[in-house]
Design an enzyme around this catalytic site. Structure first.
Site, PDB file in Angstrom:
ATOM      1  N   SER A  40       0.791  -1.231   0.000  1.00 31.72           N
ATOM      2  CA  SER A  40       0.000   0.000   0.000  1.00 31.72           C
ATOM      3  C   SER A  40       0.825   1.284   0.000  1.00 31.72           C
ATOM      4  O   SER A  40       0.312   2.341  -0.349  1.00 31.72           O
ATOM      5  CB  SER A  40      -0.958   0.020   1.187  1.00 31.72           C
ATOM      6  OG  SER A  40      -0.256   0.218   2.389  1.00 31.72           O
ATOM      7  N   LYS A  81       0.620   4.871   6.565  1.00 30.92           N
ATOM      8  CA  LYS A  81       0.014   5.680   5.498  1.00 30.92           C
ATOM      9  C   LYS A  81       0.584   7.094   5.549  1.00 30.92           C
ATOM     10  O   LYS A  81       1.209   7.500   6.508  1.00 30.92           O
ATOM     11  CB  LYS A  81      -1.511   5.763   5.649  1.00 30.92           C
ATOM     12  CG  LYS A  81      -2.226   4.440   5.724  1.00 30.92           C
ATOM     13  CD  LYS A  81      -2.186   3.667   4.435  1.00 30.92           C
ATOM     14  CE  LYS A  81      -2.873   2.323   4.633  1.00 30.92           C
ATOM     15  NZ  LYS A  81      -2.454   1.334   3.694  1.00 30.92           N
TER      16      LYS A  81
END
Length: 187
Positions: A40, A81
């Site tokens: 990700s 993230k």
């Protein structure tokens, strides 16, 4: 002679105990290693990269836009993230361009990924904060995060993650220590 051996053993025991306490304090309150699990955050972080998170920096200087953070996700895992939106921000994406409070912002960390795209589709599909969360602006105490691999990430666009409460942020991720060929500070 017997007393000096006992004293030496006691000195060694104390030194080891102090070292163990020191390591526990540092790992609990200041730095902690994590392993990146999944794709990700590619190309910034690859699956299997080892990263050190700084737990202390968020108390001193806060969290800045575009910093990479590790946080406790609502689904029981820790996620890594990039912070895109801060409290008070209005966010939208249009034609692969990020808009914060109506102003287009560059995301140079995505350039490498965008260059590799061959299907002519955007890396980040269009959205706005209100359609995803019901909020026009990010509420106080929350962050909006995105993975760098925008097509293959679970981030604030997913209702299972949503806006990230700041008290769930474990720290910032700036130093990769493995693989050794990529050792160093990640910007």
């Amino acid at each position: 002679m017997e007393k000096s051996k006992k004293k030496e053993l006691l000195d060694w025991f104390i030194a080891i105990a102090v070292a163990v306490v020191f390591v526990i304090v540092i790992r609990t309150f200041i730095f902690s290693p994590i392993v990146v699990d999944g794709s990700s955050m590619m190309p910034t972080y690859e699956d299997g990269d080892r990263v050190i998170i700084n737990k202390f920096s968020k108390q001193i200087s806060g969290i800045d836009r575009f910093e990479v953070i590790v946080f406790e996700a609502p689904i029981g895992e820790d996620y890594i993230k990039r912070v895109v939106g801060l409290p008070g921000d209005s966010i939208s994406y249009e034609n692969d361009i990020l808009y914060i409070n109506g102003e287009a912002l560059e995301e140079p960390y995505l350039d490498e990924y965008k260059e590799k795209l061959t299907d002519h589709a955007p890396l980040t599909y269009n959205f706005n904060l209100e359609s995803l969360t019901g909020y026009k602006e990010i509420p106080e105490g929350y962050l909006f995060v995105l993975g760098d691999n925008r097509r293959k990430t679970t981030d604030s666009r997913d209702p299972n993650v949503g806006l990230v409460p700041m008290d769930k942020v474990l720290g910032t991720a700036k130093v990769r220590f493995y693989p050794f060929g990529n050792l160093g500070i990640v910007r």
